[in-house]
Design an enzyme around this catalytic site. Structure first.
Site, PDB file in Angstrom:
ATOM      1  CE  LYS A 153      -0.606   9.303   6.999  1.00  0.00           C
ATOM      2  NZ  LYS A 153       0.650  10.069   7.211  1.00  0.00           N
ATOM      3  NE  ARG A 170       8.421   7.261  -3.018  1.00  0.00           N
ATOM      4  CZ  ARG A 170       8.419   5.931  -2.987  1.00  0.00           C
ATOM      5  NH1 ARG A 170       9.370   5.259  -3.621  1.00  0.00           N
ATOM      6  NH2 ARG A 170       7.464   5.280  -2.356  1.00  0.00           N
ATOM      7  CE1 TYR A 230      -0.644   5.970   5.261  1.00  0.00           C
ATOM      8  CE2 TYR A 230      -3.003   6.312   4.911  1.00  0.00           C
ATOM      9  CZ  TYR A 230      -1.684   6.697   4.707  1.00  0.00           C
ATOM     10  OH  TYR A 230      -1.417   7.821   3.963  1.00  0.00           O
ATOM     11  CG  ASP A 264      14.523   4.436  10.172  1.00  0.00           C
ATOM     12  OD1 ASP A 264      13.380   4.956  10.190  1.00  0.00           O
ATOM     13  OD2 ASP A 264      14.725   3.236  10.419  1.00  0.00           O
ATOM     14  CB  SER A 300      -4.375  10.057   5.342  1.00  0.00           C
ATOM     15  OG  SER A 300      -5.115   9.389   4.336  1.00  0.00           O
TER      16      SER A 300
HETATM   17  N1  LIG Z   1      -0.353   9.874  -1.835  1.00  0.00           N
HETATM   18  C1  LIG Z   1      -1.504  10.007  -1.211  1.00  0.00           C
HETATM   19  O1  LIG Z   1      -2.586   9.857  -1.828  1.00  0.00           O
HETATM   20  C2  LIG Z   1      -1.551  10.341   0.259  1.00  0.00           C
HETATM   21  C3  LIG Z   1      -2.814  10.579   0.817  1.00  0.00           C
HETATM   22  C4  LIG Z   1      -2.880  10.899   2.177  1.00  0.00           C
HETATM   23  C5  LIG Z   1      -1.738  10.989   2.932  1.00  0.00           C
HETATM   24  N2  LIG Z   1      -0.529  10.738   2.365  1.00  0.00           N
HETATM   25  C6  LIG Z   1       0.651  10.845   3.236  1.00  0.00           C
HETATM   26  O2  LIG Z   1       1.560  11.784   2.693  1.00  0.00           O
HETATM   27  C7  LIG Z   1       2.895  11.398   2.994  1.00  0.00           C
HETATM   28  C8  LIG Z   1       3.706  11.271   1.715  1.00  0.00           C
HETATM   29  O3  LIG Z   1       3.087  10.323   0.850  1.00  0.00           O
HETATM   30  P1  LIG Z   1       3.610  10.012  -0.626  1.00  0.00           P
HETATM   31  O4  LIG Z   1       2.416   9.558  -1.381  1.00  0.00           O
HETATM   32  O5  LIG Z   1       4.443  11.136  -1.126  1.00  0.00           O
HETATM   33  O6  LIG Z   1       4.505   8.713  -0.322  1.00  0.00           O
HETATM   34  P2  LIG Z   1       5.781   8.102  -1.106  1.00  0.00           P
HETATM   35  O7  LIG Z   1       5.759   6.655  -0.797  1.00  0.00           O
HETATM   36  O8  LIG Z   1       5.775   8.511  -2.545  1.00  0.00           O
HETATM   37  O9  LIG Z   1       7.010   8.811  -0.377  1.00  0.00           O
HETATM   38  C9  LIG Z   1       7.268   8.580   0.979  1.00  0.00           C
HETATM   39  C10 LIG Z   1       8.728   8.888   1.250  1.00  0.00           C
HETATM   40  O10 LIG Z   1       8.947   8.611   2.650  1.00  0.00           O
HETATM   41  C11 LIG Z   1      10.207   7.969   2.780  1.00  0.00           C
HETATM   42  N3  LIG Z   1      10.269   7.161   4.001  1.00  0.00           N
HETATM   43  C12 LIG Z   1       9.597   6.015   4.275  1.00  0.00           C
HETATM   44  N4  LIG Z   1       9.965   5.524   5.475  1.00  0.00           N
HETATM   45  C13 LIG Z   1      10.895   6.373   5.975  1.00  0.00           C
HETATM   46  C14 LIG Z   1      11.657   6.402   7.175  1.00  0.00           C
HETATM   47  N5  LIG Z   1      11.543   5.439   8.101  1.00  0.00           N
HETATM   48  N6  LIG Z   1      12.524   7.426   7.371  1.00  0.00           N
HETATM   49  C15 LIG Z   1      12.664   8.392   6.434  1.00  0.00           C
HETATM   50  N7  LIG Z   1      11.971   8.414   5.268  1.00  0.00           N
HETATM   51  C16 LIG Z   1      11.092   7.420   5.050  1.00  0.00           C
HETATM   52  C17 LIG Z   1      10.310   7.101   1.528  1.00  0.00           C
HETATM   53  O11 LIG Z   1      11.664   6.738   1.260  1.00  0.00           O
HETATM   54  C18 LIG Z   1       9.703   8.007   0.466  1.00  0.00           C
HETATM   55  O12 LIG Z   1      10.669   8.816  -0.160  1.00  0.00           O
HETATM   56  C19 LIG Z   1       2.785  10.096   3.789  1.00  0.00           C
HETATM   57  O13 LIG Z   1       2.784  10.371   5.165  1.00  0.00           O
HETATM   58  C20 LIG Z   1       1.447   9.554   3.360  1.00  0.00           C
HETATM   59  O14 LIG Z   1       0.921   8.675   4.298  1.00  0.00           O
HETATM   60  C21 LIG Z   1      -0.418  10.412   1.040  1.00  0.00           C
END
Ligand SMILES: NC(=O)c1ccc[n+]([C@@H]2O[C@H](COP(=O)([O-])OP(=O)(O)OC[C@H]3O[C@@H](n4cnc5c(N)ncnc54)[C@H](O)[C@@H]3O)[C@@H](O)[C@H]2O)c1
Length: 251
Positions: A156, A14, A152, A61, A140
């Site tokens: 990051k 996702r 976090y 995982d 991030s």
């Molecule tokens: N959304 C934001 O605003 C944002 C901003 C900066 C950085 N990020 C980074 O971008 C990345 C994606 O974020 P997102 O918003 O799409 O998050 P999200 O929570 O929508 O999706 C994260 C996905 O990672 C999977 N996941 C979690 N733990 C896992 C594990 N141990 N093994 C395998 N899969 C695992 C989850 O099942 C999920 O499908 C992350 O690293 C997040 O920290 C997001």
């Protein structure tokens, strides 16, 4: 014609990961959609194949060494040598320092840092052998510090040092490593943050957009576009960089 490149995108069931997986598939790569949530990975795979692409759902995982080893072996067997890796899987366990548990600290380090390390270590031999590799790590804007995210933000910021060292160690083998540091992107992660803060997402969005130079929040496609560039063959002279994709200067 050269063989189809094989990419692994973690956390791709996702959000940003799903966006990146779909984009790399439309760029012509065979994509392993790796996630804890294997059932939802399959939904993303079905979308990719319906659009004419090649993809494989992999349940794993990223923080578990044996799980990562088995997943990489499966990808190599089913799709071919993985030479593109996007370390995107992530979790948040926010709390102020005085309330943060050791479990919440360890869980965040485990998924982001240990996960990225395990995947990079397990795939580097394929990249070195092919004399080609592209590693993209998700950092991030929180790397600059963010209240309630001592775990976090440390993870990051750690991703940035990790990226630069990968670039130094692997560069001579044709492998680049770069980090993308997103700002606020609309995904389930940020919807959950709004809910936890007791704010309607639309209000949260308006507040963040008003403080962002381009006056909007980001979408997974914004990150996918940058990942696509960094993973392309033509980006071979760009390495060890952190690109802030946050709608404005740096954070
Ligand atoms: N959304 C934001 O605003 C944002 C901003 C900066 C950085 N990020 C980074 O971008 C990345 C994606 O974020 P997102 O918003 O799409 O998050 P999200 O929570 O929508 O999706 C994260 C996905 O990672 C999977 N996941 C979690 N733990 C896992 C594990 N141990 N093994 C395998 N899969 C695992 C989850 O099942 C999920 O499908 C992350 O690293 C997040 O920290 C997001």
């Amino acid at each position: 014609m050269s063989a189809q490149r094989v990419a692994i995108v973690t956390g791709a069931a996702r959000g940003i990961g799903a966006g990146v997986a779909k984009r790399l598939a439309s760029d012509g790569m065979a994509v392993a959609v790796l996630d804890l949530d294997a059932a939802h990975s399959q939904v993303v795979v079905d979308e990719i194949t319906a659009a004419g692409g090649t993809a494989l759902a992999v349940g794993a995982d990223v923080s578990d060494e044996a799980s990562v080893a088995a997943a990489v072996e499966l990808v190599a067997e089913q799709l071919g040598a993985p030479t593109v890796l996007v370390n995107n899987a992530g979790i948040i366990r926010d709390n102020m320092l005085f309330k943060m548990s050791v479990d919440d600290w360890d869980a965040v380090m485990g998924v982001h840092l240990r996960g990225a390390f395990l995947l990079a270590r397990a795939t580097q031999s394929f990249m070195v052998k092919e004399k080609f590799g592209r590693i993209v790590n998700l950092s991030s804007t929180s790397a600059q510090g963010n209240r309630g995210q001592v775990n976090y933000s440390a993870a990051k910021a750690g991703m940035q040092g990790f990226t630069k060292t990968l670039a130094l160690e692997l560069g001579k083998f044709g492998v680049t490593a770069n980090a993308i540091a997103p700002g606020f992107i609309e995904t389930e992660m940020t919807h959950a943050t709004a809910e936890r803060m007791g704010v309607a997402f639309e209000d949260f969005e308006k507040a963040v957009a008003s403080q962002t130079a381009v006056n909007r929040i980001g979408q997974p496609e914004d990150i996918a576009h940058t990942a696509s560039y960094l993973c392309s063959a033509g980006a071979g002279f760009v390495s060890g960089q952190v690109i802030y994709v946050s709608g404005g200067p740096a954070d």
